[in-house]
Design a protein around this motif. Structure first.
Motif, short mmCIF file in Angstrom:
data_model
loop_
_atom_site.label_atom_id
_atom_site.label_comp_id
_atom_site.label_asym_id
_atom_site.label_seq_id
_atom_site.Cartn_x
_atom_site.Cartn_y
_atom_site.Cartn_z
N MET A 107 7.78 21.80 -0.93
CA MET A 107 7.11 21.16 -2.05
C MET A 107 6.78 22.19 -3.11
N ARG B 85 15.22 13.59 4.39
CA ARG B 85 13.82 13.47 4.03
C ARG B 85 13.61 13.41 2.53
N LEU C 18 11.27 14.76 -0.47
CA LEU C 18 10.37 15.88 -0.79
C LEU C 18 9.81 15.72 -2.19
N CYS D 64 7.85 10.06 2.94
CA CYS D 64 6.97 11.14 2.49
C CYS D 64 5.61 10.55 2.12
#
Length: 295
Positions: A1, A34, A36, A59
């Motif tokens: 991040m 995923r 992010l 997320c």
């Protein structure tokens, strides 16, 4: 991040000539399997590090308002964007508090863009509007043709534990959701506090809690509407159910739930049950509720 913080310089929320101008920009992109986030914030807004609960690919991001509440003149601005095939859930760490005794409104403005195949779940905890406070919020959501958005807004008008009734104050709220350039749901509301507003059966009917949940992205089948209505009847505490009123409506591409009653927990519990029912329609089934809610 990626995280960037730009600190504000107001020393006190009661300063007459300075107000919080908080900002949060969240951009979600896909990396592997995923989602992010990239985050930029300006005080008093902060964002906790994302997490992926119970192996989920979704997320989860939690917003923090470090000032502890909003006064008249404060403004919070949100800019949220989701890239293709991403899925984000955004909530807040605590209930928002809107304080009174100021002629200017506290304002929240947000813009959201959800790309093709992506989904955003905007699920903040409730906002408590103190009697006499002015609160204005405006949201614009733009969805790609096969994107999804599920969001709710839960308001408590007055501090019930202190015996407040919403005889003074003002709430203005506007939500717009567009998909592929077409308006799907536009919901302007204005409540000006008064004894008549509080007591009228056509307004608050002495109910301090009003709440709305909308899910938009796909045509809702009739049995989805029936299931959402049935979920209300299965909640515990029949007395609270008898004192409250709800409604479920099919939208052009989605569904809408309304609540008028006495309990923010009851409203969220019903919304959460409907959310669980809907989740398999647009994403993986919901395995667990956000941990920040579990106090």
């Amino acid at each position: 991040m990626a995280l960037t913080t730009l600190d504000g310089d107001r020393t006190s929320p009661s300063a007459a000539d300075r107000f919080w101008q908080g900002k949060a920009a969240l951009t979600f992109h896909k990396q592997g399997d995923r989602t992010l986030p990239e985050v930029q914030t300006q005080s008093p807004l902060k964002v906790q590090r994302p997490f992926y609960q119970d192996g989920s690919r979704v997320c989860q991001s939690v917003l923090l308002h470090t000032a502890g509440g909003m006064v008249g003149g404060d403004r919070l601005t949100y800019n949220i964007r989701l890239a293709e095939e991403t899925h984000a859930l955004i909530t807040t760490a605590a209930a928002a508090k809107i304080y009174s005794r100021h002629p200017q409104p506290a304002q929240v403005n947000g813009t959201i863009y959800v790309s093709s195949g992506a989904c955003l779940e905007w699920l903040p905890q409730e906002a408590i509007i103190f009697e006499g406070a002015q609160y204005h919020q405006s949201w614009r959501v733009d969805l790609a043709v096969d994107a999804h958005w599920l969001g709710w807004d839960i308001l408590r008008l007055g501090r019930t534990a202190r015996g407040e009734r919403f005889y003074r104050g003002e709430v203005r709220s506007r939500f717009e959701v567009w998909q592929d350039g077409t308006p799907i749901w536009i919901d302007p509301q204005r409540l000006v506090g008064s004894e008549n507003l509080w007591r009228s059966p056509h307004a608050l009917k002495e109910c301090p809690v009003i709440a709305t949940m909308a899910w938009i992205g796909t045509h809702a089948e009739a049995d989805w509407i029936d299931a959402a209505r049935a979920a209300w009847e299965t909640l515990p505490n029949p007395q609270l159910i008898a004192q409250s009123e709800v409604g479920v409506t099919r939208l052009q591409k989605g569904l809408l739930c309304r609540y008028r009653g006495h309990s923010t927990n009851q409203a969220r519990r019903w919304f959460t049950t409907v959310w669980k029912q809907l989740r398999p329609r647009y994403a993986e089934p919901l395995k667990a509720l956000p941990r920040v809610w579990q106090r």
